[in-house]
Design a protein around this motif. Structure first.
Motif, mmCIF file in Angstrom:
data_model
loop_
_atom_site.group_PDB
_atom_site.id
_atom_site.type_symbol
_atom_site.label_atom_id
_atom_site.label_comp_id
_atom_site.label_asym_id
_atom_site.label_seq_id
_atom_site.Cartn_x
_atom_site.Cartn_y
_atom_site.Cartn_z
ATOM 1 N N MET A 148 0.610 4.107 -2.891
ATOM 2 C CA MET A 148 0.387 5.532 -2.622
ATOM 3 C C MET A 148 1.500 6.382 -3.227
ATOM 4 S SD MET A 148 -1.330 5.738 1.172
ATOM 5 C CE MET A 148 0.095 5.125 2.051
ATOM 6 N N ILE B 295 -6.021 -0.878 -5.846
ATOM 7 C CA ILE B 295 -5.694 -0.474 -4.477
ATOM 8 C C ILE B 295 -6.885 -0.718 -3.561
ATOM 9 C CG2 ILE B 295 -6.401 1.931 -4.795
ATOM 10 C CD1 ILE B 295 -3.982 2.710 -3.037
ATOM 11 N N LYS C 240 -5.620 9.590 -1.173
ATOM 12 C CA LYS C 240 -4.848 9.472 -2.415
ATOM 13 C C LYS C 240 -5.766 9.245 -3.615
ATOM 14 C CE LYS C 240 -0.983 9.671 -0.138
ATOM 15 N NZ LYS C 240 -0.093 10.860 -0.239
ATOM 16 N N THR D 239 -5.668 5.175 2.285
ATOM 17 C CA THR D 239 -5.617 5.268 0.819
ATOM 18 C C THR D 239 -6.698 6.187 0.243
ATOM 19 O OG1 THR D 239 -7.017 3.309 0.636
ATOM 20 C CG2 THR D 239 -4.646 2.967 0.626
ATOM 21 N N ILE E 38 0.841 -1.207 0.000
ATOM 22 C CA ILE E 38 0.000 0.000 0.000
ATOM 23 C C ILE E 38 0.870 1.249 0.000
ATOM 24 C CG2 ILE E 38 -1.619 1.318 1.432
ATOM 25 C CD1 ILE E 38 -3.020 -1.274 2.076
#
Length: 1011
Positions: A193, A212, A221, A218, A189
């Motif tokens: 990112m 993702i 993002k 997250t 992860i």
């Protein structure tokens, strides 16, 4: 191994290339052969041997893709089928002694992991692709060895930083099932990112977005990617948010921002995704309740976004469904006053406006959701009269203040609904006008509603003279209301009247006594005289009685008293400003407007209250647009206000100045100067001679001082003032009122300045302006070309402490080159022999390099020369050749020399290059063209000029060679653009397609013959 098994593997690979073959049968056949073998080692080696033929091909050939798919299926076929829950419970005790992965699957994984660092990007790409397919083909509850998991993880973390985008894409996809969202330090992860923030390739960012996992870490993002520079990335970001993120997981600000940006995105595809995917997904999670969706948004502070959202929802619904979802109306087709909320009144307004926008088709439907004009006017009147007015003490109570703000918001929406009423019927129209006039004249009406009420009032009136008359009367009633004044009783006057009355009464008594005596003495003539005098005295007595009654009961008188408190002045100025905005520009300033200017607007400019001054400046600026004489008279005043007052008022004055210059041009300054020149001591003849020259000189000084003032504003620390100035200069330059390379250079530097990074409006405005301005005409491109060298010098000489030192100079140069491309013009010249702007730019850069061949910017100029679109004019080419020859002799830097020599060869061999380019465009494609190009630099030097590529003028443009490397998922970099003038037949296309198809059998057979 026997020859049969060899043939089996080879035959399987050959048949796997064909798309029509059943891969399941091939897998089953080869698997049965594998299971019969006792020694699996030779099978493994032979299988990998044939697999390598596919792994060296980078291009996405159908045959190679079929082989890769076959290998993935075969390898994962050895995995045991997923167990049911009951079987899992039975085998809980045996978990510790679980079997290891199948030897063949482990062997394939180990082979791929050993090959992932290969020098060939084709091999790295196929390794990552195979690992992705192997992991993806496994069951959901499949398990692999921990060590193998770690090795795959480490290898893919390396490959997501690969030089080639396609390798990064497959590596990112391969790590999909290696994510651990609950682990705050999950390396996968973290890598995802990092890619979303920093990867330059849009397809890589899209790949990461698609796989993702959503978590609080997250989500920001993914939200950031909704503002990505690429349309496809933005579209996918909205799709991911619609599919994976619940509306309750977002804050109100995030929801509003998503809708605001998505519904107004420049791309139609993004807007369609928001309307067709995001909004339905949110409504589905709210059980289709639109009012509940509005509750999730801050409708009071972002009503326009909420309205756009409702329109998008209405567009996707049939009319019958709209009527079913309508708000709860009573029998009058109105929402009961007690049930009015911010959400349902906004929904009502949006529904009525949406139906009303359909024209005649929506008239019948509108009658079902909105009352007639007269009924609605009474309804609005009753609600507005009920809005409370808070005292200063009550305003300190937040609950009461919030209640009043809510009522004001509801009032605004109800006033907006006036635009949907049917005012063709005279009675209803008059009632609406009467209510609007009454509410504007009432001092209890909130100030926030005055502008909107005035706008709706003026919309119902079509004649400008009637508009002026009605608004002037309302302003008069607000500014000078009629008041009743009573005079105090004068006690002295009352006492004097009483004494006089007593005297009259005594005289009457005496006259009556004398009258009786005369009658007794029979003096009738004397008695007649006395009778007349008694009558006069009685009349006098009655008059005195009346005067005394008037004094004791004085009548109230109606008088007008002028109000100069800030609230009253602000109301009057707001109505005046709205009137001037609604008037047509051709309407002359009459006596009524002139009286308002002298009695209301100009005195308010010196008012102590900032809001009053600001509205007065707005009125003055708007009024001067209607009269050139007024503009001449008050231009100096506006210039003074723009420099001396508070920021908000300065911005209003600046807008007025820009509007005047746009409308009248800088000639207004010369005419203003002419009226202020000519001293009276000179003779008329001499005065006529000197006035034009003096006026022209004075006008130039004034224009220069205005430009200096605007230039200073660009350096202001106040972002609003800086943005307004930049926008005003952009308008003046685009309309041709200003043509200044120096000012354009300032705007370019302002756009790139890191200080303005957070100023979205400024960046957006200038970004649009540069493209429109440069594409408009050749003259504009010449201005951009003139600004090139000053801009580069400013950046080169910027001190280390300046924000401009952080600007990427290559990016700035690429932008200016793109803006000056001849092909970028809206109407490009058809004459290829004509000298173009890039020719002059090339000569300028060569001249700069000759001045100081050792300067650091020489390398930048040499690199830029190869990106120019030069004309075919022989004179220009000869001049450039001679300049380049001089430069080659004096420049010492090797990189510069190579760039200059390359440019010189392009000029000399331009005709040969054109022939070479046209010939190479028709040749078949080599499989590993990229590798060949990198190995043989002489071949890559013969490619077409970079200047002939067509790229939009956006920040972050990349070189052509880079673009060849950073290809999209389709691997289109190996396919040259065809230059065919006529469409080929279907048979010719089929034949050409067959020629370009890749067949691995030839390679396999060649290897077999050699061995």
């Amino acid at each position: 191994m026997t020859a049969d098994s060899e043939m089996e593997i080879k035959e399987a690979f050959q048949r796997a290339q064909k798309g029509h073959n059943n891969k399941a049968k091939l897998v089953a056949s080869l698997k049965s052969r594998y299971n019969k073998l006792e020694d699996k080692t030779l099978f493994h080696e032979e299988f990998v041997h044939y697999l390598k033929y596919a792994m060296i091909v980078y291009k996405r050939e159908p045959t190679v893709e079929n082989v890769i798919e076959f290998v993935a299926r075969f390898a994962t076929s050895f995995q045991s089928l997923p167990k049911t829950e009951e079987e899992e419970q039975e085998d809980e005790e045996e978990e510790e002694e679980a079997e290891e992965d199948h030897p063949f699957l482990s062997f394939i994984f180990n082979f791929l992991l050993e090959s992932h660092k290969a020098s060939s990007h084709a091999v790295r790409f196929r390794v990552c692709q195979l690992i992705n397919k192997l992991l993806g083909s496994m069951a959901e509850n499949a398990q692999i060895d921990d060590d193998l998991f770690d090795h795959i993880h480490q290898a893919m973390l390396i490959r997501v930083t690969d030089k080639f985008p396609n390798v990064r894409i497959q590596a990112a996809l391969a790590m999909t099932r290696l994510q651990q969202p609950k682990d705050p330090e999950c390396p996968t992860i973290n890598a995802y990112m990092l890619i979303l923030d920093n990867d330059s390739n849009a397809e890589v960012r899209r790949a990461v977005l698609s796989c993702i996992a959503m978590s609080p870490r997250t989500l920001p993002k993914v939200l950031k990617r909704t503002r990505d520079i690429k349309e496809n990335v933005r579209k996918l970001a909205y799709q991911v948010l619609a599919d994976k993120v619940h509306i309750k997981a977002l804050t109100i600000a995030q929801r509003v921002t998503l809708l605001q940006q998505g519904l107004h995105d420049s791309s139609e595809g993004v807007r369609e995704v928001v309307c067709a995917r995001l909004l339905p997904a949110w409504l589905l999670r709210l059980d289709g309740n639109v009012i509940d969706l509005l509750h999730k948004l801050d409708v009071e502070n972002c009503s326009q976004t909420a309205l756009d959202t409702l329109r998008a929802i209405f567009n996707g619904k049939p009319t019958e469904e709209l009527l079913q979802d309508r708000v709860q109306l009573d029998n009058r087709r109105l929402i009961p006053v007690d049930s009015l909320t911010c959400e349902n009144v906004l929904y009502w307004r949006a529904l009525c406006e949406f139906i009303n926008a359909k024209g005649d088709e929506g008239d019948e439907i509108l009658e079902q959701v909105l009352a007639d004009a007269a009924t609605y006017a009474d309804y609005l009147h009753g609600y507005l009269r009920a809005v409370p007015v808070l005292s200063e003490e009550q305003r300190a109570d937040f609950n009461q203040l919030e209640l009043v703000m809510t009522k004001e918001f509801v009032s605004q929406q109800l006033i907006h609904l006036i635009g949907c009423l049917d005012t063709n019927e005279e009675g209803g129209r008059k009632r609406v006008l009467a209510v609007l006039q009454e509410m504007l004249a009432l001092p209890q009406t909130p100030s926030s509603l005055v502008s909107l009420l005035t706008e709706k009032l003026l919309t119902l009136l079509s004649d400008d003279h009637r508009r002026i008359q009605i608004v002037a009367e309302i302003i008069s009633d607000v500014r000078e209301p009629i008041m009743e004044a009573s005079q105090p009783v004068d006690k002295n006057e009352c006492r004097r009247q009483q004494v006089q009355l007593a005297e009259v009464k005594v005289r009457i008594l005496e006259a009556k006594q004398t009258l009786e005596d005369c009658i007794s003495a029979q003096e009738f003539s004397r008695a007649a005289e006395l009778k007349d005098s008694i009558t006069e005295l009685e009349n006098h007595r009655n008059q005195i009685h009346q005067e005394i009654a008037e004094i004791n009961q004085p009548a109230d008188k109606e008088i007008r008293s002028e109000k100069n408190d800030p609230d009253s002045l602000l109301r009057c100025l707001t109505m005046c400003a709205e009137l001037l905005k609604q008037m047509t520009i051709k309407t002359r300033i009459g006596p009524t407007i002139s009286a308002l200017m002298s009695s209301l607007v100009l005195p308010s400019i010196a008012n102590a209250h900032p809001a009053v001054r600001n509205m007065a400046v707005v009125c003055l600026g708007t009024c001067t647009l209607h009269s050139k004489e007024l503009a001449k008279a008050h231009m100096v005043l506006l210039l003074q206000i723009a420099q001396l007052d508070e920021v908000k008022i300065r911005i209003s004055a600046l807008r007025a100045i820009i509007d005047l210059l746009l409308l009248f041009g800088f000639q207004l300054l010369s005419e203003t100067a002419a009226t202020q020149t000519a001293p009276p001591s000179q003779s008329p003849d001499r005065q006529e001679e000197d006035t034009p020259a003096v006026a022209e000189e004075k006008a130039e000084d004034t224009a220069q001082s205005i430009l200096v003032m605007l230039s200073e504003f660009l350096d202001s620390e106040v972002s609003d003032l800086r943005t307004e100035t930049a926008e005003g200069l952009a308008k003046l330059m685009y309309t041709g009122r200003i043509s200044s390379a120096k000012m354009l250079s300032r705007l370019v530097l302002l756009w790139y300045n890191p200080v303005t990074e957070d100023d979205t409006r400024l960046r957006h405005c200038l970004g649009i302006f540069f493209q429109l301005y440069a594409r408009e005409s050749r003259v504009h491109q010449e201005v951009v070309e003139e600004s090139f060298l000053p801009t580069v010098r400013t950046l080169m000489n910027a001190p280390a402490t300046s924000p401009l030192a952080e600007v990427d100079m290559n990016n700035v140069v690429e932008l200016l080159v793109e803006l000056t491309r001849p092909s970028a013009l809206i109407k490009p010249s058809t004459k290829t022999e004509e000298v173009c702007v890039h020719d002059y730019l090339a000569v300028r850069m060569c001249g700069e390099m000759l001045k100081d061949p050792t300067a650091p910017e020489v390398r930048l100029y040499a690199k830029t020369l190869s990106n120019l679109e030069l004309s075919r004019d022989e004179t220009v080419r000869k001049d450039l050749q001679s300049l380049l020859q001089q430069l080659v002799q004096v420049v010492k830097d090797r990189v510069c020399l190579r760039a200059l020599e390359k440019m010189f060869n392009q000029l000399v061999d331009s005709r040969e290059q054109a022939e070479l380019l046209s010939a190479s465009a028709l040749q078949p494609v080599d499989v590993n063209a990229d590798e060949a190009a990198t190995e043989d630099p002489s071949k890559s030097a013969k490619r077409g000029k970079r200047g002939q590529r067509k790229v939009c003028a956006a920040k972050g443009g990349r070189k052509t060679s880079r673009r060849a490397e950073s290809s999209e998922e389709s691997d289109g970099e190996n396919v040259p653009e065809s230059v065919s003038l006529m469409r080929p037949s279907r048979r010719a296309k089929t034949a050409a397609l067959e020629k370009t198809k890749l067949d691995l059998n030839t390679l396999i057979n060649q290897e077999a013959n050699v061995s």
